[in-house]
Design an enzyme around this catalytic site. Structure first.
Site, short mmCIF file in Angstrom:
data_model
loop_
_atom_site.label_atom_id
_atom_site.label_comp_id
_atom_site.label_asym_id
_atom_site.label_seq_id
_atom_site.Cartn_x
_atom_site.Cartn_y
_atom_site.Cartn_z
N ALA A 41 0.84 -1.20 0.00
CA ALA A 41 0.00 0.00 0.00
C ALA A 41 0.87 1.24 0.00
O ALA A 41 1.95 1.26 0.60
CB ALA A 41 -0.91 0.01 1.23
N VAL A 42 0.37 2.26 -0.69
CA VAL A 42 1.04 3.56 -0.77
C VAL A 42 0.03 4.63 -0.40
O VAL A 42 -1.14 4.57 -0.83
CB VAL A 42 1.59 3.78 -2.21
CG1 VAL A 42 2.11 5.20 -2.38
CG2 VAL A 42 2.70 2.77 -2.51
N ASN B 219 -9.12 -4.28 -9.12
CA ASN B 219 -8.15 -3.39 -8.46
C ASN B 219 -7.08 -3.06 -9.51
O ASN B 219 -6.00 -3.64 -9.55
CB ASN B 219 -7.56 -4.08 -7.24
CG ASN B 219 -6.69 -3.12 -6.42
OD1 ASN B 219 -6.34 -2.03 -6.89
ND2 ASN B 219 -6.34 -3.52 -5.21
N TYR C 89 1.47 -5.12 -10.49
CA TYR C 89 1.95 -6.51 -10.49
C TYR C 89 2.39 -6.95 -11.88
O TYR C 89 3.41 -7.62 -12.03
CB TYR C 89 0.86 -7.44 -9.96
CG TYR C 89 0.39 -7.13 -8.55
CD1 TYR C 89 1.27 -6.59 -7.61
CD2 TYR C 89 -0.92 -7.37 -8.16
CE1 TYR C 89 0.84 -6.29 -6.32
CE2 TYR C 89 -1.34 -7.08 -6.86
CZ TYR C 89 -0.46 -6.54 -5.96
OH TYR C 89 -0.87 -6.25 -4.68
N GLU D 145 -2.38 -12.52 -4.11
CA GLU D 145 -3.78 -12.61 -4.51
C GLU D 145 -4.33 -11.20 -4.58
O GLU D 145 -4.05 -10.39 -3.70
CB GLU D 145 -4.55 -13.42 -3.47
CG GLU D 145 -5.73 -14.13 -4.05
CD GLU D 145 -6.15 -15.29 -3.17
OE1 GLU D 145 -6.64 -15.02 -2.07
OE2 GLU D 145 -5.96 -16.44 -3.60
#
Ligand SMILES: CC(C)(COP(=O)(O)OP(=O)(O)OC[C@H]1O[C@@H](n2cnc3c(N)ncnc32)[C@H](O)[C@@H]1OP(=O)(O)O)[C@@H](O)C(=O)NCCC(=O)NCCS
Length: 156
Positions: free
Chosen positions: A77-78, A115, A122, A110
């Site tokens: 997370a950012v 998203n 990814y 996962e």
């Protein structure tokens, strides 16, 4: 822009939780509680890394665990106002390098279908889809989303 990433310590838990609360959309219930985070960090083979600015402010984090030679990215997370500047990529690359150093031959994760920011990150970091669990995640109301399993095999 260069992003500094380092291994996190217990002293970073509060800053990680600040990013956690900022970064995850509450509609999906994906943010972890502080007890989930600290419980996970107490398990051998699980570690967090943080990205930080020049003044030390934590801008993002990863949580990864290693089982035998297989690493799993549990969270990345950012903070909202630090996105799109390479922070997520630097964090993921650092987590992968750390996993390699600890003996991982591959990394799994996962992700919720839809998203798009995470999927883009990814794919750019060489993860490919290897499986899908139908309607695994819930959203607002009756919304359901597939869980996509992705893998990146590390070179020798
Ligand atoms: C996913 C997340 C970590 C990406 O962080 P970020 O710092 O914005 O990512 P980066 O700037 O490093 O971008 C990495 C790549 O993904 C792409 N990307 C990032 N966000 C994107 C978006 N919203 N749409 C399309 N592509 C996107 C970038 O273009 C970039 O590609 P490039 O290196 O070729 O330029 C961030 O959006 C986030 O914290 N999301 C909420 C938490 C979450 O859902 N985590 C994943 C599940 S645990």
């Amino acid at each position: 822009m260069s992003v500094d990433v380092r291994l996190a310590s217990g002293a970073d838990v509060s800053a990680i939780m600040t990013v956690m609360r900022d970064a995850f959309d509450p509609r999906f219930g994906e943010a972890w509680s502080v007890s989930q985070l600290t419980g996970s960090l107490s398990i051998p083979g699980t570690w967090a890394m943080v990205a930080h600015g020049a003044d030390g402010t934590v801008t993002g984090f990863t949580l990864t665990r290693l089982i035998l030679d297989s690493a799993e990215l549990l969270l990345v997370a950012v903070a909202n106002d630090c996105r799109g500047a390479g922070c997520g990529r630097a964090l993921l690359e650092a987590a992968a390098e750390q996993a390699r150093q600890r003996g991982a031959a591959e990394m799994f994760l996962e992700v919720r279908d839809g998203n798009e920011a995470a999927l883009a990150l990814y794919r750019k970091c060489d993860f490919t889809e290897i499986g899908r669990r139908k309607d695994y995640y819930s959203g607002a109301g009756t919304e359901r989303f597939d869980a996509i399993t992705m893998r990146c095999k590390f070179g020798i």
